[in-house]
Design a protein around this motif. Structure first.
Motif: not given
Lengths: 328, 583
Positions: A130, A152, B23, B32-34, B50, B52-53, B105, B177-178, B180, B529, B556, B582
């Protein structure tokens, strides 16, 4: 256009918009869109630079040859495209003028703590991939790439634990230079005209205990070996067209001596993907067969004997091999 | 074969220009979560979960607003149109097109998109005025959508200009929840292909610009006033009503209508300029319509004696449609000495100069929100210490540094609420916490989301000295180790604790949970979490003890399988127990 907070950065090779005539359509399944630029390994790249043609093969150690009923023809097998072999993981990707390969070998000892070792190596390779795909790396600094991939892992909501060796290989296509970072006992070799001209050095704390990146579970924080990505052995090497780069986990190097690997590589017909795929399959299969041979004096057994362990035979292990050729 | 007809171009976002929250961490090397994950082709779709990408914003649901946030004066004035946007992302595409379709998406908790705007530049270029046009809006987002990834492509309004910068606005208070997001795809062409008539389009865009149409509202001329024959009073029958009543009626008008009414007649003009009409001004709703002329109009009113007490200018100037100089002029010219609440979150017009002016002309400010203003430098933010009466201060995602925040703490001893989330330039959060402990004993709310250097030293000092602490967010503070006993100490010191977020701390164990259950029975929200070490028994004890608990995030956490969580949900139906996945 002068726009205040312009922090844009290009995204890997996806910028050429598709032009089409008439009424635009919104496809239901976007996988169809994705395929065009990703599937052919180097379609979007210009022709005068060198590039890598790569193929992957490998086996999980739980795929023992005894259970195998018939020889599976390589073409039909999805194993070839898989990125996970047991606790090993790997990736092949590119960004602009850099081709990047990586392999990682999850340390199996974590199974005793109820932790799946493959998760660590898989996530480490996913993160590195990534990083590359989004341009968050410098081709000449693969150890930095490894470090940011590792960082990460800690950013994932899922609490991860485990450890892994890792080897990253970056081809800077504009300079035709190979930059590598290797931590632990995975490795790579560059073969030119049938000879090994460049290779990684293995890093071990002591016998059979390689350097490794790790995330200890909170309760075992003190007792775990953890090397920094900065400890990785880094090299830079100028390549020539036709050079073969073989990147693999210790499952290959522990079971197959150099001369056997070179012998297989010599049988490579051309630099087409199909023949690379065939060769890497052959090497993987041979390494796997040797690893289950109890009477064979494997490179691993030789090394063990040097360290005072009377061992014979191959070392059943996960095997991951990436075979690449530098082409024009 | 040559085909006629327009050429449509499909493109994915190539850049992120601006966003209100995220987040993920602010480190550019981290993905992650950017929010930047929304760039490029879809990576996750059609998977649902959920990941990270994905691009993820900072909050969701009612939880962040539910807690006893500082009492901002609510704006009771009705709005000209429903407005629910809470967060936004500005994406940029390679080529400017007339937008035909925009597809989002959504790969986790879909249904948060409420509005799409395009930043347009009028052509020909010499009148290069930028403005925003609404392409689509849906102020009442759907809840309870099926839990599956979807590609959402609403039908857009036609606009008269090409655009390559698109703002996506989100509302996530109704989500479980969040939300994405994976990617955004813009389809359009270089030439206009109108299906609708020009008039319709024109009338729509006219509505959007109503705010600016009332610039310098001139009192009606003499001749106009003479015209009505039926009424001998200016303003018709309205002038017969008691002024208080007309004023009351005017207070039910949305802000743009007040502006418009000012142009009707002198009676309306006077009423709309009545100082009581503008004590609480919310421009956030109309952020895309606010331009330099709007600001001029407000300055006019303020010079006529309007005493604005609450001013919400969140997002105003987005897309750089207002120059910082103009903002500076606005603060200098407006008489805002009675202002106590100012929100300029995510406004690109806030610069060092504007801050300097603000602190000079707003001495009585009690509440200040400059979150996500990334232009002011660390040095520029130091002028905030000139404010002496701050009770709440939101510096989320700003460049404030150690020295900057410490001098603010020294001069504002009444500070009760402080948001220092994702402040990259703060190198020693421990020192900042020690200063809070020493100077701001009234502190009730601290958000230290992703405070990378915070350890038990700072936390213990805070817990020892600030006994009124109610809400603490230590999400992603990886250097806080429960083994030092800091959380158990916190629980013992702060019996008023209502909210505690220990998101992704990893080290939280049964001891901490049991301590919270024993000492913090007022607890309403808890997030642990991503810890492996908390047992079901400890959480059950907590649920029994803390009767006020409304929210518990156990995502988690290894012991909490779907079955366990479902059992807990049946046992404690009043608690929203979260378990993300996830798969």
């Amino acid at each position: 256009m002068t726009y205040g907070r312009y922090a844009a950065r290009a995204v890997a090779n996806s910028l050429s918009p598709e032009h089409f005539n008439g009424i635009p359509f919104v496809p239901r399944d976007p996988r169809g869109i994705q395929s065009s630029s990703r599937s052919s390994p180097n379609s979007a790249t210009s022709t005068h630079l060198c590039r890598l043609v790569s193929a992957v093969s490998g086996f999980s150690k739980f795929d023992s040859p005894i259970r195998r009923t018939s020889r599976i023809p390589p073409r039909a097998v999805s194993l070839l495209d898989k990125r996970l072999y047991g606790d090993d993981a790997c990736f092949v990707t590119y960004y602009k003028a850099a081709d990047v390969l990586g392999v990682a070998d999850g340390v199996g000892g974590w199974r005793a703590y109820g932790i799946d070792p493959s998760q660590f190596s898989k996530k480490l390779m996913d993160a590195c991939e990534m990083m590359v795909k989004t341009g968050r790396f410098v081709p000449s600094q693969p150890a930095d790439l490894l470090a940011s991939g590792y960082n990460e892992l800690l950013q994932d909501k899922v609490p991860l634990a485990g450890s892994s060796t890792a080897c990253l290989v970056v081809l800077d296509r504009s300079k035709q230079t190979l930059h590598t970072a290797n931590l632990g006992d995975s490795g790579f070799m560059v073969v030119r005209k049938g000879e090994v001209v460049h290779r990684s050095t293995e890093q071990q704390h002591f016998f059979n205990t390689p350097f490794q990146l790790s995330v200890p579970p909170a309760e075992h924080r003190e007792e775990v070996l953890n090397d920094a990505a900065e400890d990785a052995d880094t090299t830079s090497f100028d390549l020539e067209l036709g050079d073969i780069i073989l990147t693999a986990t210790d499952g290959l190097f522990d079971n197959m001596p150099d001369h056997a690997i070179l012998k297989e590589l010599a049988r490579l017909k051309d630099n087409q993907y199909e023949s690379i795929k065939q060769t890497v399959w052959n090497i993987a299969e041979q390494a796997r067969d040797l690893s289950y041979d109890p009477d064979y004096l494997s490179p691993f057994a030789k090394q063990a004997r040097k360290n005072g362990y009377p061992v014979t035979g191959g070392k059943p292990d996960d095997i991951t091999i990436l075979l690449s050729i530098v082409t024009g | 074969m040559k085909q006629h007809g327009p050429k449509y171009i499909k493109q994915y976002a190539v850049g992120i220009i601006d966003y209100s929250s995220q987040y993920g961490g602010e480190n550019r090397r981290s993905f992650s979560y950017s929010v930047s994950n929304i760039m490029g082709e879809p990576q996750i779709f059609p998977k649902y979960g959920d990941f990270t990408q994905a691009a993820v914003m900072r909050t969701y649901g009612p939880w962040w607003e539910k807690c006893s946030s500082p009492s901002f004066k609510k704006d009771h004035r009705p709005r000209a149109f429903p407005f629910t946007s809470q967060d936004y992302i500005d994406v940029v595409f390679d080529q400017a097109v007339y937008p035909w379709s925009i597809a989002i998406y959504e790969t986790y908790n879909p249904g948060s998109l409420v509005r799409i705007l395009a930043l347009c530049q009028r052509f020909p270029k010499q009148t290069a005025k930028r403005h925003w046009e609404v392409l689509w809006d849906n102020p009442h987002p759907q809840s309870n959508l099926p839990n599956e990834a979807r590609m959402f492509a609403p039908i857009l309004r036609e606009i008269k200009h090409r655009s390559r910068i698109i703002r996506l606005e989100f509302c996530h208070s109704h989500l479980d929840y969040y939300a994405e997001l994976d990617a955004v795809e813009l389809t359009g062409c270089h030439v206009r292909t109108y299906l609708f008539s020009e008039d319709l389009i024109f009338s729509e865009s006219k509505i959007d610009y109503s705010l600016s149409s009332n610039v310098d509202p001139e009192p009606p001329s003499e001749s106009e006033e003479e015209e009505p024959i039926q009424f001998s009073h200016p303003g018709g029958m309205f002038s017969l009503l008691p002024a208080e009543l007309t004023s009351k009626i005017f207070s039910y008008l949305p802000f743009p209508d007040i502006c418009r009414a000012a142009q009707v007649c002198s009676v309306f003009h006077d009423h709309s300029y009545d100082p009581s009409q503008l004590t609480c001004l919310n421009l956030h709703t109309y952020w895309h319509m606010v331009n330099e002329n709007t600001l001029k109009g407000i300055v006019n009113r303020c010079q006529n004696g309007c005493t604005v007490q609450t001013l919400n200018m969140r997002w105003v100037g987005g897309g750089d449609i207002i120059s910082p100089d103009h903002f500076n002029w606005f603060f200098r010219s407006c008489n805002l000495s009675s202002l106590s609440y100012l929100d300029v979150g995510s406004s690109p017009c806030i610069t060092d100069e504007v801050l300097t002016t603000m602190t000079a002309v707003l001495p009585g400010l009690n509440h200040l929100n400059i979150e996500s203003c990334d232009k002011p430098s660390s040095e520029g933010l130091r002028v905030l210490h000139k404010l002496k009466q701050l009770e709440t201060l939101n510096l989320y995602r700003t460049k404030v540094d150690d020295a900057g925040i410490i001098c603010v703490l020294h001069s504002n001893n009444n500070l009760q609420s402080l948001n220092l989330g994702s402040c990259q330039q703060i190198t020693d959060y421990d020192r900042v916490f020690c200063e809070i402990a020493a100077h701001c004993k009234q502190m009730r709310i601290i958000d230290a989301w992703r405070a990378r250097s915070l350890t038990s030293r700072g936390l213990n000092e805070l817990a020892k000295n600030c006994q009124f602490l109610e809400e603490l967010d230590f999400g992603w503070c990886g250097t806080l180790q429960s083994s030092t006993g800091c959380f158990t100490y916190l629980a013992r010191c702060c019996p008023n604790l209502k909210k505690l977020f220990l998101t992704a701390n990893r080290t939280v164990a049964d001891a901490e949970i049991r301590m919270l259950a024993e000492y913090c029975i007022k607890l309403r929200q808890l997030d642990i979490l991503g810890t492996r070490q908390v047992s079901v028994a400890a959480v059950e004890l907590l649920l029994h003890q803390c009767k006020d608990l409304q929210f518990l995030d156990l995502s988690f956490c290894f012991s909490f399988t779907v079955d366990v969580v479902n059992r807990l949900r049946t046992m404690f139906p009043g608690v929203a127990i979260k378990r993300s996945f996830q798969e």
